[in-house]
Design a protein around this motif. Structure first.
Motif, PDB file in Angstrom:
ATOM      1  N   SER A 221       0.629  -1.058  -0.005  1.00 41.35           N
ATOM      2  CA  SER A 221       0.151  -0.059  -0.031  1.00 41.35           C
ATOM      3  C   SER A 221       0.753   1.184   0.141  1.00 41.35           C
ATOM      4  O   SER A 221       0.297   2.246  -0.404  1.00 41.35           O
ATOM      5  CB  SER A 221      -1.042   0.213   1.341  1.00 41.35           C
ATOM      6  OG  SER A 221      -1.825  -1.254   0.999  1.00 41.35           O
ATOM      7  N   SER A 222       2.013   1.410   0.610  1.00 44.05           N
ATOM      8  CA  SER A 222       2.778   2.382   0.744  1.00 44.05           C
ATOM      9  C   SER A 222       4.325   2.016   0.699  1.00 44.05           C
ATOM     10  O   SER A 222       4.720   0.974   1.244  1.00 44.05           O
ATOM     11  CB  SER A 222       2.408   3.270   1.873  1.00 44.05           C
ATOM     12  OG  SER A 222       2.703   2.566   3.138  1.00 44.05           O
ATOM     13  N   ALA A 223       5.206   3.244   0.556  1.00 43.46           N
ATOM     14  CA  ALA A 223       6.751   2.925   0.788  1.00 43.46           C
ATOM     15  C   ALA A 223       6.782   2.904   2.287  1.00 43.46           C
ATOM     16  O   ALA A 223       8.115   2.120   2.363  1.00 43.46           O
ATOM     17  CB  ALA A 223       7.445   4.177   0.045  1.00 43.46           C
TER      18      ALA A 223
ATOM     19  N   SER B 269      -3.892   2.509  -2.911  1.00 40.96           N
ATOM     20  CA  SER B 269      -4.851   2.096  -2.001  1.00 40.96           C
ATOM     21  C   SER B 269      -5.850   2.822  -1.264  1.00 40.96           C
ATOM     22  O   SER B 269      -5.682   4.121  -1.190  1.00 40.96           O
ATOM     23  CB  SER B 269      -3.923   1.413  -0.572  1.00 40.96           C
ATOM     24  OG  SER B 269      -3.036   2.174  -0.053  1.00 40.96           O
ATOM     25  N   TYR B 270      -6.817   2.628  -0.585  1.00 42.03           N
ATOM     26  CA  TYR B 270      -7.825   3.467  -0.015  1.00 42.03           C
ATOM     27  C   TYR B 270      -8.411   4.787  -0.708  1.00 42.03           C
ATOM     28  O   TYR B 270      -8.314   5.583  -0.433  1.00 42.03           O
ATOM     29  CB  TYR B 270      -7.154   3.859   1.436  1.00 42.03           C
ATOM     30  CG  TYR B 270      -6.577   2.695   2.266  1.00 42.03           C
ATOM     31  CD1 TYR B 270      -7.731   1.998   2.837  1.00 42.03           C
ATOM     32  CD2 TYR B 270      -5.507   2.502   2.536  1.00 42.03           C
ATOM     33  CE1 TYR B 270      -7.263   0.735   3.544  1.00 42.03           C
ATOM     34  CE2 TYR B 270      -5.032   1.420   3.079  1.00 42.03           C
ATOM     35  CZ  TYR B 270      -5.777   0.508   3.867  1.00 42.03           C
ATOM     36  OH  TYR B 270      -5.455  -0.431   4.542  1.00 42.03           O
ATOM     37  N   PRO B 271      -9.029   4.231  -2.021  1.00 44.54           N
ATOM     38  CA  PRO B 271      -9.428   5.241  -2.734  1.00 44.54           C
ATOM     39  C   PRO B 271     -10.699   5.929  -2.368  1.00 44.54           C
ATOM     40  O   PRO B 271     -11.634   5.120  -1.999  1.00 44.54           O
ATOM     41  CB  PRO B 271      -9.710   4.748  -4.245  1.00 44.54           C
ATOM     42  CG  PRO B 271      -9.784   3.290  -4.035  1.00 44.54           C
ATOM     43  CD  PRO B 271      -8.913   2.993  -2.672  1.00 44.54           C
ATOM     44  N   PRO B 272     -10.837   7.344  -1.844  1.00 41.83           N
ATOM     45  CA  PRO B 272     -12.316   7.635  -1.505  1.00 41.83           C
ATOM     46  C   PRO B 272     -13.376   7.660  -2.558  1.00 41.83           C
ATOM     47  O   PRO B 272     -12.758   7.727  -3.714  1.00 41.83           O
ATOM     48  CB  PRO B 272     -11.756   8.899  -0.894  1.00 41.83           C
ATOM     49  CG  PRO B 272     -10.685   9.425  -1.879  1.00 41.83           C
ATOM     50  CD  PRO B 272      -9.923   8.245  -1.960  1.00 41.83           C
TER      51      PRO B 272
ATOM     52  N   GLY C  23      -7.931   1.732  -8.355  1.00 42.91           N
ATOM     53  CA  GLY C  23      -7.848   1.402  -6.806  1.00 42.91           C
ATOM     54  C   GLY C  23      -6.674   0.523  -6.422  1.00 42.91           C
ATOM     55  O   GLY C  23      -5.642   0.862  -7.005  1.00 42.91           O
ATOM     56  N   TRP C  24      -6.882  -0.035  -5.298  1.00 43.24           N
ATOM     57  CA  TRP C  24      -5.913  -0.862  -4.856  1.00 43.24           C
ATOM     58  C   TRP C  24      -5.262  -1.968  -5.781  1.00 43.24           C
ATOM     59  O   TRP C  24      -5.961  -2.506  -6.454  1.00 43.24           O
ATOM     60  CB  TRP C  24      -6.201  -1.564  -3.425  1.00 43.24           C
ATOM     61  CG  TRP C  24      -5.109  -2.247  -2.779  1.00 43.24           C
ATOM     62  CD1 TRP C  24      -4.084  -1.524  -2.190  1.00 43.24           C
ATOM     63  CD2 TRP C  24      -4.873  -3.643  -2.471  1.00 43.24           C
ATOM     64  NE1 TRP C  24      -3.287  -2.639  -1.613  1.00 43.24           N
ATOM     65  CE2 TRP C  24      -3.708  -3.699  -1.864  1.00 43.24           C
ATOM     66  CE3 TRP C  24      -5.373  -4.756  -3.040  1.00 43.24           C
ATOM     67  CZ2 TRP C  24      -3.132  -4.969  -1.205  1.00 43.24           C
ATOM     68  CZ3 TRP C  24      -4.997  -5.900  -2.650  1.00 43.24           C
ATOM     69  CH2 TRP C  24      -3.925  -6.114  -1.931  1.00 43.24           C
TER      70      TRP C  24
END
Length: 434
Positions: free
Chosen positions: A18-20, A259-262, A279-280
Motif C-alpha cells: 500500500s505504501s513505501a 490503496s484506500y481510494p475515497p 484503486g488498490w
C-alpha cells in the motif's frame, strides 16, 4: 550492551503493498529477525485487511490501547533492548512511558520522512495557488517553488517542526531516508550529526525479464490516496496534465492505482477520456511493469518516493518533478525526465511513451540509479552497524545530548500528564455509565 529484544511501535500496521512506508517497515523487521533478535510489533491502530503476515517472520503482534497504563506493564515485562518509534507521533505517545519503564533501552525514531518539511512545502504551494488570478494560472503551478531559506523560515514557525525535531532530540538515533532532509536538519537546524542516521530504501534488484517497450502500453500513476501529496498529484493529473496530453495524443490511456481510494477519487474515473481509476493493486510491481511510463507530478512532499523506486526496479521510466526525484539519484541522470513546468511535463511524457530509443535510455539510467544508490547489501550492513554503534555509545551520547535530556524532562512531563488526565477521564465516563 547487546540487543536481543526489539519492540517496534508502529503508527499503523505495515502494508508493503500500500505504501513505501509499509515496505520500509517490513525491511527493518526482516533485518531485525535476520540478526536473530526477538521482535514484537505493537500498535494502537485498527487491524487492516492489507497488513503483512508478521507471523511468517515469527514476529508477535500486540494491540495497544492509547492513554492506558496497560502499556507500562507490557513493556516492563518484555524488557526490550531496542525500541523503534514509527514516526514522531508514536514517540510522543509512548516515549515517556518507555523511558520510565525501560530507561536503558535504545530509543530509535524512524522519521519515514520529515512531516514538517512536507507540510511547509504544502503551505508554500497553497500560498502560490492563492496568489493566482484564475484556474489557468493555477494549473501552471507544478512546484512549490522556494529556496532553502524560505523553506526553513516556513518550517521554523511551525508547531509541527518543533514537535518533530523535539522528538528527534529525545531519541538516541533517528533514521533519515533522504540526504536533503539530513542536511537540512544538520545545517539549518543545527542537530548533532550523531543523532541522525541516513538510511535509504533497501531495494531488491531490478525485476528480471520485465516486458520490453513493445509489450507495454500507456501511462500509470500509483500511490496511497490517504497521502496528501499523492491525492494532489492525482487531481493535478486529471485537471491540468491530462487535458493537455490528450489534446496532443488523443488515444492516450492512464491507469491510476492506489490503496484506500475515497469516493471523490473513484468519481474521477472517465474511461472515455482515457482516465482509469483502478484503486488498490494487489501487486504494485506487476501493474507497474505493464506500463510504458510512470507519471508522478508531485507538487509537494518529502522523503524518498517508493513509487519512483518501484518504477526503476520494474524498468519503467518516469516523469516527475524535482521534489519527486529529490535525494534519489545524486549526480546521475534521472531514469526518465524531471520537469517542473506543465508543458515540459506533458511533452516529456509523450516523448517517453512513443520513442523507443529514448525509453530504453531512460530505463538504463534508472537501473544505474538502483545500482549506485539503492544497494541492499550495503544499506543493511550500514544500518545494523549504526544501531550497534548507537547501543555501544548510548551512555556517552545521552550525556552529550543535554538538549534531549532537557526536552524529555519538560515536554514529556506535559505529555505524561495529558495522557494520565485522558485515562482518568475515560475511567470516570466508564464508571458513571448506567
Amino acid at each position: 550492551m547487546t540487543i536481543q529484544k526489539v519492540l517496534y511501535l508502529g503508527y499503523v500496521w505495515p502494508e508493503p503493498n500500500s505504501s513505501a512506508a509499509g515496505s520500509r517497515t517490513m525491511e527493518f523487521l526482516c533485518l531485525f529477525r535476520q540478526q536473530s533478535w526477538q521482535v514484537i510489533f505493537a500498535s494502537v491502530a485498527a487491524l487492516s485487511p492489507h497488513r503483512a503476515d508478521l507471523s511468517a517472520l515469527q514476529i508477535e503482534e500486540k494491540q495497544l490501547t492509547l492513554n492506558c497504563d496497560s502499556f507500562d506493564e507490557f513493556v516492563r515485562d518484555y524488557q526490550p533492548d531496542l525500541v523503534v518509534f514509527d514516526r514522531f507521533f508514536t514517540e510522543e505517545q509512548f516515549g515517556w512511558r518507555v523511558e520510565r519503564q525501560v530507561p536503558n533501552a535504545l530509543r530509535v525514531l524512524d522519521t519515514c520522512d520529515l512531516h514538517s518539511l512536507r507540510e511547509a512545502r504544502q503551505q508554500i504551494l497553497k500560498q502560490q495557488l492563492q496568489a493566482c488570478h484564475n484556474e489557468r494560472e493555477r494549473h501552471l503551478v507544478l512546484q512549490a517553488e522556494c529556496d532553502t531559506s524560505v523553506l526553513v523560515q516556513q518550517m521554523a514557525q511551525s508547531d509541527l517542526a518543533q514537535r518533530e525535531i523535539a522528538a528527534i532530540y529525545r531519541c538516541d538515533l533517528s533514521l533519515m531516508i533522504s540526504r536533503f532532509e539530513t542536511e537540512l536538519l544538520r545545517d539549518a537546524f543545527a542537530l548533532p550529526a550523531y543523532l541522525l542516521c541516513e538510511n535509504n530504501l533497501m531495494l531488491t534488484s531490478v525485476v528480471n525479464e520485465s516486458p520490453d517497450f513493445q509489450h507495454r502500453q500507456g501511462f500509470i500513476s500509483i500511490g496511497n490516496f490517504r497521502h496528501a501529496p499523492n491525492w494532489d498529484a492525482v487531481l493535478y493529473l486529471k485537471q491540468a496534465v491530462w487535458p493537455r496530453l490528450r489534446a496532443k495524443m488523443p488515444d492516450a490511456q492512464i491507469q491510476i492505482y492506489g490503496s484506500y481510494p475515497p469516493p471523490k477519487a473513484i468519481a474521477l474515473h472517465q474511461p472515455d477520456q482515457g482516465f482509469h481509476v483502478r484503486g488498490w493493486a494487489e501487486d504494485a510491481q506487476q501493474v507497474m511493469a505493464t506500463a510504458r511510463v510512470c507519471l508522478a507530478p508531485l507538487r509537494f512532499g518529502a522523503g524518498i518516493k517508493g513509487k519512483l523506486a518501484d518504477a526503476m526496479a520494474c524498468g519503467t521510466p518516469s516523469v516527475t518533478t524535482s521534489i519527486g526525484a529529490e535525494s534519489m539519484h545524486g549526480d546521475l541522470a534521472w531514469g526518465g525526465v524531471i520537469a517542473d513546468q506543465l508543458e515540459d511535463f506533458v511533452d516529456a511524457a509523450i516523448l517517453l511513451v512513443s520513442d523507443e530509443a529514448q525509453w530504453q535510455l531512460a530505463q538504463q539510467r534508472g537501473q544505474q540509479i538502483l545500482l549506485d544508490h539503492f544497494d541492499r547489501q550495503s544499506a543493511e550492513l550500514d544500518f545494523i552497524a549504526a544501531i550497534l554503534q548507537a547501543r555501544e555509545q548510548q551512555a556517552a551520547r545521552r550525556l552529550q545530548n543535554f538538549t534531549g535530556a532537557m526536552l524529555r524532562h519538560h515536554s514529556m512531563k506535559s505529555t505524561q500528564y495529558m495522557s494520565q488526565w485522558i485515562q482518568l477521564k475515560n475511567q470516570s465516563i466508564t464508571y458513571s455509565t448506567p
